[in-house]
Design an enzyme around this catalytic site. Structure first.
Site, PDB file in Angstrom:
ATOM      1  N   LYS A   1      50.915   2.038 -39.783  1.00 27.56           N
ATOM      2  CA  LYS A   1      49.462   1.628 -39.260  1.00 27.56           C
ATOM      3  C   LYS A   1      49.188   0.202 -39.934  1.00 27.56           C
ATOM      4  O   LYS A   1      49.448  -0.161 -41.000  1.00 27.56           O
ATOM      5  CB  LYS A   1      48.553   2.667 -39.665  1.00 27.56           C
ATOM      6  CG  LYS A   1      48.684   4.007 -38.658  1.00 27.56           C
ATOM      7  CD  LYS A   1      47.477   4.778 -38.862  1.00 27.56           C
ATOM      8  CE  LYS A   1      47.881   5.990 -38.312  1.00 27.56           C
ATOM      9  NZ  LYS A   1      47.336   7.129 -39.045  1.00 27.56           N
TER      10      LYS A   1
ATOM     11  N   ASP B   1      57.608   2.993 -43.161  1.00 24.36           N
ATOM     12  CA  ASP B   1      56.123   3.369 -42.930  1.00 24.36           C
ATOM     13  C   ASP B   1      55.348   2.315 -43.822  1.00 24.36           C
ATOM     14  O   ASP B   1      55.634   1.757 -44.749  1.00 24.36           O
ATOM     15  CB  ASP B   1      55.831   4.816 -43.579  1.00 24.36           C
ATOM     16  CG  ASP B   1      56.210   5.828 -42.200  1.00 24.36           C
ATOM     17  OD1 ASP B   1      56.446   5.399 -41.205  1.00 24.36           O
ATOM     18  OD2 ASP B   1      56.532   6.967 -42.624  1.00 24.36           O
TER      19      ASP B   1
ATOM     20  N   MET C   1      45.653  13.318 -48.678  1.00 27.79           N
ATOM     21  CA  MET C   1      44.901  12.585 -47.788  1.00 27.79           C
ATOM     22  C   MET C   1      43.403  13.152 -47.671  1.00 27.79           C
ATOM     23  O   MET C   1      43.178  13.671 -46.696  1.00 27.79           O
ATOM     24  CB  MET C   1      45.573  13.098 -46.379  1.00 27.79           C
ATOM     25  CG  MET C   1      47.012  12.234 -46.057  1.00 27.79           C
ATOM     26  SD  MET C   1      47.744  12.889 -44.740  1.00 27.79           S
ATOM     27  CE  MET C   1      48.594  14.161 -45.240  1.00 27.79           C
TER      28      MET C   1
HETATM   29  C1  LIG Z   1      50.950  10.888 -45.120  1.00 28.04           C
HETATM   30  S1  LIG Z   1      50.997  11.468 -46.710  1.00 28.04           S
HETATM   31  C2  LIG Z   1      52.550  11.262 -47.173  1.00 28.04           C
HETATM   32  C3  LIG Z   1      52.894  11.812 -48.278  1.00 28.04           C
HETATM   33  C4  LIG Z   1      54.486  11.706 -48.985  1.00 28.04           C
HETATM   34  N1  LIG Z   1      55.368  12.216 -47.716  1.00 28.04           N
HETATM   35  C5  LIG Z   1      54.681  12.188 -50.030  1.00 28.04           C
HETATM   36  O1  LIG Z   1      55.496  13.132 -50.116  1.00 28.04           O
HETATM   37  O2  LIG Z   1      53.760  11.790 -51.200  1.00 28.04           O
HETATM   38  C6  LIG Z   1      50.009  10.096 -47.185  1.00 28.04           C
HETATM   39  C7  LIG Z   1      49.041  10.576 -48.445  1.00 28.04           C
HETATM   40  O3  LIG Z   1      50.108  11.016 -49.630  1.00 28.04           O
HETATM   41  C8  LIG Z   1      49.398  10.396 -50.707  1.00 28.04           C
HETATM   42  N2  LIG Z   1      50.098   9.500 -51.523  1.00 28.04           N
HETATM   43  C9  LIG Z   1      51.232   8.906 -51.200  1.00 28.04           C
HETATM   44  N3  LIG Z   1      51.561   7.895 -51.933  1.00 28.04           N
HETATM   45  C10 LIG Z   1      50.537   7.972 -53.050  1.00 28.04           C
HETATM   46  C11 LIG Z   1      50.435   7.125 -54.177  1.00 28.04           C
HETATM   47  N4  LIG Z   1      50.984   5.971 -54.621  1.00 28.04           N
HETATM   48  N5  LIG Z   1      49.277   7.355 -54.919  1.00 28.04           N
HETATM   49  C12 LIG Z   1      48.198   8.342 -54.378  1.00 28.04           C
HETATM   50  N6  LIG Z   1      48.405   8.959 -53.286  1.00 28.04           N
HETATM   51  C13 LIG Z   1      49.649   8.907 -52.599  1.00 28.04           C
HETATM   52  C14 LIG Z   1      47.776   9.981 -50.436  1.00 28.04           C
HETATM   53  O4  LIG Z   1      46.955  11.187 -50.393  1.00 28.04           O
HETATM   54  C15 LIG Z   1      48.185   9.653 -49.288  1.00 28.04           C
HETATM   55  O5  LIG Z   1      47.094   9.752 -48.291  1.00 28.04           O
END
Ligand SMILES: C[S@@+](CC[C@H](N)C(=O)[O-])C[C@H]1O[C@@H](n2cnc3c(N)ncnc32)[C@H](O)[C@@H]1O
Length: 473
Positions: free
Chosen positions: A278, A256, A391
Site C-alpha cells: 500500500k 510488500d 496490527m
Molecule cells: C501484515 S503483518 C505482517 C507480519 C509479518 N508477516 C511478520 O511475520 O512479522 C504487519 C504487522 O506486523 C508487525 N510488524 C512487522 N514488522 C514490524 C517491525 N519492524 N516493527 C514492529 N512491528 C512490525 C506490525 O504489527 C505490523 O502491523
C-alpha cells in the site's frame, strides 16, 4: 604470487604429524578428512589424539622425533610448538626433499595451509601468504555465509550425471550451457533444499527425453518457481542466507510495504522489481491481483521471489498464495523469516517466554473489520503467557479494555515496539491500562508490535534504547 596454490591427494598416503597437543589435533582432523594415513609422533598426547589412537583411527608413537621418522612419508607436519623440535623436523624433511609445514612458522615451512571453506567435494582455500592470516579467516567467514550448506550435495549430484549429460550433448559449448543453466535453475534449488529424489527423477526425465540443454535452466524450462520468502522485521542483517541467495538469482521480485529498500537492493541488478504494497498515491493491489501476478510470471518461466515482511506464514497471507499457486500447478517453496514478534522482542531485550513468568506466547492480530478484533478474550487472559499483538495500534484501546474486563490485571506491563530492528526503532513501556495513552504520548503510528505480559519487566533497562518512556498505569 609467493605461494603456488594446489590441492594434494593424500588419500591412503602416509603423513607424519609431530606433536600431540591442541595444534596437532587440529591438523589431524584435517588430514583425516583428506583420507591420509597419519602417524602421530609425540611423547604425550591430548585426549582427542589418544582417543583416536585407542580406536585404531591413527597410529600414535609415544616418543620424541628422530630424523629417520620422515622416511617414506608424503608430507610432514610439525605442531609441537617447541622451536628446537619443530626446526629439526623441518630440517629433516627438507633434506629428504619432502614438503613440510610447521604450525605458525612460515619461515620453516615449504608449504602453508590456507583457511578453508569445506563443502566437500567443493573446497575453497584462502591464503594471505602468511601476511595477514586473520584477514584470510575473516574472508573465509564471509564466504562461509554466502555458500549454502548443501553445495557439496549439489556438486556430488552433478558428478553422478556428468557421463549421461556427456552422452546426450556431444558439443562442449552446449554442455557448458546446460550446466550453467542447471546450477542457476530450479533443479539445483531443489537439491540445495534437500529434495534430491525429485531432482533426480526430473534430471532423468530431462536426459531420457528431449533436449536437456534447454530444459535444465530457469526461463527456458516452462513453468517457473515461486519462492515465498520472509524478509524478516526490517534489519537486512536478519535476512536468512537462503533468502539472500534466492534474491540474487530471481528474475522477478514482488514485494510488500514492510520490505525496505536495503533488502530489495540485494536482488540481482537486472531483476524486475514489482511493488504490491500500500502507498497513499497508489492503491493497494488486491490479493487476487497479487495472485494473478505471481501466476503469470511463473507461467512465463520466471524465477519469482515473493518477498514479505517478517515470516510469510505469520499474518502474512503466505498460506493463501501458496494454496493458490499449488492449485494452479505452480511449484512453490516457502522460506521462513524472522517474524516481528521475535525480532522486536530481541531488539527490545524482552524474552517472550521465561521460566516462572510466561510459559506460553500467543501471536495474535489486533486487526478489526468492524472496530473490534474478533478474539477469544477469555482464553487470552488464561495461563501465564505473553501476548504478542500484531496490527494492534489502531485497536489498542479496545484491546486493553477487553483484556482487563476479562480479568487481566490493569497493571500488567506492556511494551510497544515501533519499527523494530530498524535504525528508527522506538520502544515504549507502560501498563495495560495506560496502553492507549502510551501510544499517543510516544506518537506511535506503526508498524508496531505490542507485547503484554510480565516478561516486559525482565527487559534489562540497559538493553532498552533511549526513547523508552515509562508511563505509570
Ligand atoms: C501484515 S503483518 C505482517 C507480519 C509479518 N508477516 C511478520 O511475520 O512479522 C504487519 C504487522 O506486523 C508487525 N510488524 C512487522 N514488522 C514490524 C517491525 N519492524 N516493527 C514492529 N512491528 C512490525 C506490525 O504489527 C505490523 O502491523
Amino acid at each position: 604470487m609467493r605461494y603456488f596454490p594446489a590441492f594434494l591427494d593424500l588419500t591412503g598416503r602416509s603423513v607424519l604429524l609431530v606433536g600431540g597437543g591442541e595444534a596437532a589435533a587440529r591438523k589431524l582432523r584435517l588430514l583425516r578428512k583428506a583420507g591420509a594415513e597419519v602417524t602421530v609422533l609425540a611423547p604425550r598426547a591430548g585426549t582427542e589424539i589418544e582417543g583416536l589412537a585407542a580406536s585404531g583411527a591413527v597410529r600414535l608413537v609415544r616418543r620424541g622425533f628422530v630424523a629417520g621418522d620422515v622416511t617414506g612419508r608424503s608430507i610432514v607436519q610439525a605442531a609441537t610448538g617447541l622451536d628446537a623440535v619443530d626446526s629439526r623436523v623441518a630440517e629433516a624433511a627438507g633434506l629428504a626433499g619432502l614438503p613440510v609445514n610447521v604450525v605458525d612458522r612460515p619461515d620453516l615451512s615449504s608449504f602453508i595451509m590456507p583457511a578453508i571453506v569445506d563443502r566437500d567435494p567443493l573446497v575453497i582455500g584462502i591464503s594471505s601468504g602468511g601476511a595477514a592470516p586473520v584477514l584470510a579467516r575473516r574472508l573465509r567467514e564471509r564466504i562461509e555465509a554466502l555458500l549454502p550448506a548443501g553445495l557439496g550435495r549439489l556438486a556430488r549430484f552433478a558428478e553422478t550425471f556428468r557421463g549421461a549429460v556427456e552422452a546426450n550433448l556431444s558439443n562442449f559449448v552446449e554442455r557448458r550451457r546446460f550446466w550453467e543453466r542447471f546450477f542457476d535453475g530450479p533443479l539445483a534449488e531443489k537439491i540445495l533444499a534437500g529434495d534430491e529424489r525429485t531432482a533426480r527423477e526430473r534430471m532423468l526425465a530431462l536426459i531420457n527425453g528431449g533436449s536437456p540443454s534447454r530444459a535444465a535452466g530457469s526461463s527456458a524450462s516452462g513453468p517457473g518457481t515461486v519462492h515465498i520468502v520472509g524478509a524478516g522485521p526490517g534489519d537486512p542483517d536478519l535476512l536468512t542466507f537462503k533468502a539472500l541467495r534466492l534474491l540474487q538469482r530471481a528474475d522477478v521480485v514482488i514485494y510488500d510495504k514492510l520490505v525496505g529498500p536495503e533488502i530489495i537492493d540485494y536482488a540481482r541488478r537486472d531483476a524486475e522489481r514489482i511493488y504490491v504494497g500500500k502507498a497513499k498515491a497508489n492503491h493497494a493491489k488486491t490479493q487476487d491481483q497479487i495472485n494473478a501476478l505471481l501466476l503469470s510470471h511463473a507461467r512465463a518461466g520466471k524465477q519469482v521471489v515473493r518477498l514479505k515482511g517478517g515470516d510469510p506464514f505469520v499474518f502474512g497471507r503466505g498460506g493463501e498464495e501458496q494454496a493458490y499457486l499449488r492449485a494452479h500447478d505452480v511449484e512453490v517453496e516457502v522460506v521462513p523469516g524472522i517474524t516481528a514478534a521475535t525480532g522486536c522482542a530481541a531488539a527490545a531485550g524482552i524474552p517472550l517466554t521465561y521460566r516462572g513468568e510466561a510459559q506460553a506466547v500467543t501471536f495474535l492480530t489486533g486487526h478489526a473489520r468492524d472496530g473490534e478484533p474478533d478474539l477469544d478474550w477469555a482464553h487470552l487472559v488464561k495461563l501465564r503467557q505473553t501476548l504478542a499483538i500484531y496490527m494492534g495500534v489502531s485497536t489498542a484501546a479496545v484491546i486493553s479494555r477487553r483484556l482487563i474486563e476479562h480479568g487481566l490485571d490493569p497493571a500488567t506491563p506492556v511494551a510497544v515496539i515501533e519499527n523494530g530492528t530498524l535504525p528508527n526503532q522506538k520502544v515504549a513501556t507502560g501498563s495495560l491500562a495506560g496502553l492507549e495513552a502510551l501510544l499517543q504520548a510516544n506518537g506511535i503510528v506503526g508498524p508496531a508490535l505490542i507485547v503484554v505480559g510480565e516478561v516486559v519487566r525482565l527487559a534489562e533497562s540497559g538493553a532498552l534504547p533511549q526513547q523508552v518512556q515509562a508511563l505509570a498505569g
